[in-house]
Design a protein around this motif. Structure first.
Motif, PDB file in Angstrom:
ATOM      1  N   UNK A 152      -1.183  10.862   3.510  1.00 50.50           N
ATOM      2  CA  UNK A 152      -2.107  10.010   2.594  1.00 50.50           C
ATOM      3  C   UNK A 152      -1.762   9.467   1.343  1.00 50.50           C
ATOM      4  N   UNK A 153      -1.408   8.210   1.095  1.00 49.40           N
ATOM      5  CA  UNK A 153      -1.105   7.893  -0.238  1.00 49.40           C
ATOM      6  C   UNK A 153      -2.455   7.300  -0.802  1.00 49.40           C
ATOM      7  N   UNK A 154      -2.795   7.472  -1.728  1.00 43.97           N
ATOM      8  CA  UNK A 154      -3.916   7.359  -2.670  1.00 43.97           C
ATOM      9  C   UNK A 154      -3.760   6.070  -3.651  1.00 43.97           C
ATOM     10  N   UNK A 155      -4.227   4.991  -3.341  1.00 44.30           N
ATOM     11  CA  UNK A 155      -3.957   4.022  -4.200  1.00 44.30           C
ATOM     12  C   UNK A 155      -5.197   3.558  -5.098  1.00 44.30           C
ATOM     13  N   UNK A 156      -4.961   3.327  -6.158  1.00 42.90           N
ATOM     14  CA  UNK A 156      -6.575   2.953  -6.919  1.00 42.90           C
ATOM     15  C   UNK A 156      -6.547   1.774  -7.103  1.00 42.90           C
TER      16      UNK A 156
END
Length: 466
Positions: A152-156
């Protein structure tokens, strides 16, 4: 400027069909009202999963999650049960926004209906919402590596905003544009660029549902997004391609655009396509510009705010590309070790891609270090260079080049080719005439088609063994 301001910002297109998804139409004000009505029901949830079908329901659900400050987890509607189960569990999603697609069964999440036509009073609903901090997670996008479960890639919110603003500048993208595409809504290309980009810029959006040449031709856009598979099909339909002459810009990404398709599009549409480069973890970091030179096989220069460098370059100038800038992700969910390993000690992200930076700053991507850098007989060979050489042959439609174990050379160059009317020996000789002899394939295997993912990117790990 908050997201709610952006949706109805001065100058934005707010006609009744400002947002069209597979024939469903709404105004930007209508989208805001529907998304706000849903958002107030989501506040406080740890995350919300969205079955990312190409529908107005998906767009409404994603915008609602952003308004509520709840991380949105787009899920491919055709994901298999193992992948889907992993994404839903790993993401910590508590809500499922919209109906589960057929075959999903019981997800174990609380289902929240999505109504794109809900029209409550925006003012009172907005009062219940507060703008999240810039470093809050906007999206959790899952990306697969060569091994293990998808991460899971966390994009702000700030990363998404920075990238969209940089691309608007690079592509001269304004509210006067009509963006057309038919890409999946669970990837950066289709969702972040193709939906949130249009909403942030204020341009009209037409999602064609399926990305067929005929639907692209009928959409009447000024700005078109596509992957190489889409552009290859457009180039094979001269009538549809000719209808794009009135466009302003054609953008290709998610995989390298074959030089033959680039040339065909130029001849049929009058446009030299813009190619760009990025990853889920970095968003789009390098791109050709609307007012710059566009060359086949080149992905342009870093966008505003992004820096790049190459490390461990060889004698041909090939090195691993590393990037820095405000568009980078904040980490892999639940995987601090993987996050730390993806950055250098001085804070640069390791893309794992091999590239060349030309004297004028233009970047060319050679391939993945793990699968596309072939070490044969003491030479380092970029698979992308060999693929481009093979695609120059008129009989070759598709190709994937890999390195296979070899007792003497360490690895040998192997080409998987979709072609007719040509032999393997002829293709080997053809490459040897345009590249160094050591870069020629030693084995050519013919296939009916290459295995590809939803974005049209060849999946080399699924190629049949020799």
């Amino acid at each position: 400027m908050t997201l709610m301001d952006v949706l109805v910002a001065p100058g934005s297109d707010d006609t009744p069909d400002a947002v069209t998804v597979d024939g469903q139409r709404t105004s930007r004000e209508g989208l805001l009202l529907a998304a706000t009505a849903l958002a107030v029901r989501l506040v406080g949830a740890p995350a919300a999963a969205v079955p990312a079908t190409p529908t107005l329901e998906t767009v409404t659900a994603v915008v609602a999650g952003l308004l509520a400050g709840v991380p949105v987890v787009p899920v491919p509607p055709d994901a298999g049960p193992v992948e889907r189960g992993h994404v839903l569990r790993d993401s910590g999603a508590a809500l499922l926004l919209g109906a589960a697609p057929e075959g999903w069964g019981d997800t174990g999440l609380q289902a929240v209906p999505v109504d794109p036509w809900a029209r409550g009073a925006a003012g009172p609903a907005e009062a219940a919402l507060s703008e999240p901090s810039a470093d809050a997670t906007a999206l959790v996008l899952y990306t697969s590596g060569t091994t293990g479960s998808p991460k899971g890639v966390l994009l702000t919110r700030s990363a998404v905003a920075a990238d969209l603003d940089a691309l608007a500048e690079a592509w001269a993208w304004t509210p006067r544009d009509t963006l057309v595409h038919g890409l999946p809504l669970f990837h950066v290309h289709g969702l972040v660029l193709g939906v949130l980009g249009a909403l942030r810029v204020g341009s009209r959006l037409v999602h064609t549902g399926r990305p067929t040449p005929q639907r692209y031709a009928a959409a009447g856009g000024s700005l078109y997004f596509g992957v190489p598979t889409v552009w290859g099909r457009v180039a094979a339909d001269p009538a549809a391609a000719g209808a794009l002459r009135s466009a302003r810009l054609l953008v290709s990404g998610s995989a390298p655009l074959p030089a033959s398709v680039f040339s065909a599009l130029e001849g049929l549409t009058g446009h030299r396509p813009v190619e760009r480069y990025g990853m889920t973890e970095t968003l789009i970091t390098v791109s050709a510009r609307a007012d710059g030179e566009r060359r086949p096989g080149a992905v342009g220069v870093p966008v505003s705010g992004v820096r790049t460098r190459l490390v461990e370059q060889d004698e041909d100038g090939i090195g691993e590309l590393q990037v820095q800038g405000p568009t980078l992700f904040s980490g892999y969910l639940h995987r601090p070790e993987a996050t730390a390993a993806s950055f250098t000690g001085d804070g640069w992200f390791r893309t794992g891609d091999m590239a060349v930076i030309e004297p004028d700053g233009t970047h060319r991507i050679v391939g993945r270090a793990s699968t596309d850098l072939i070490k044969s007989g003491g030479y380092r060979i970029g698979a992308g260079e060999v693929e481009n050489a093979l695609l120059d042959h008129p009989a070759v439609r598709e190709v994937a080049v890999v390195g296979a174990p070899h007792d003497d050379l360490g690895q040998q160059v192997v080409a998987y080719v979709v072609a007719e009317g040509v032999t393997g020996d002829e293709l080997i000789d053809f490459v040897a005439r345009s590249l160094s002899v050591h870069k020629r394939p030693r084995v050519v295997r013919f296939l009916d088609e290459l295995p590809r993912n939803a974005m049209g990117k060849p999946q080399k790990k699924l190629l049949p063994p020799l």
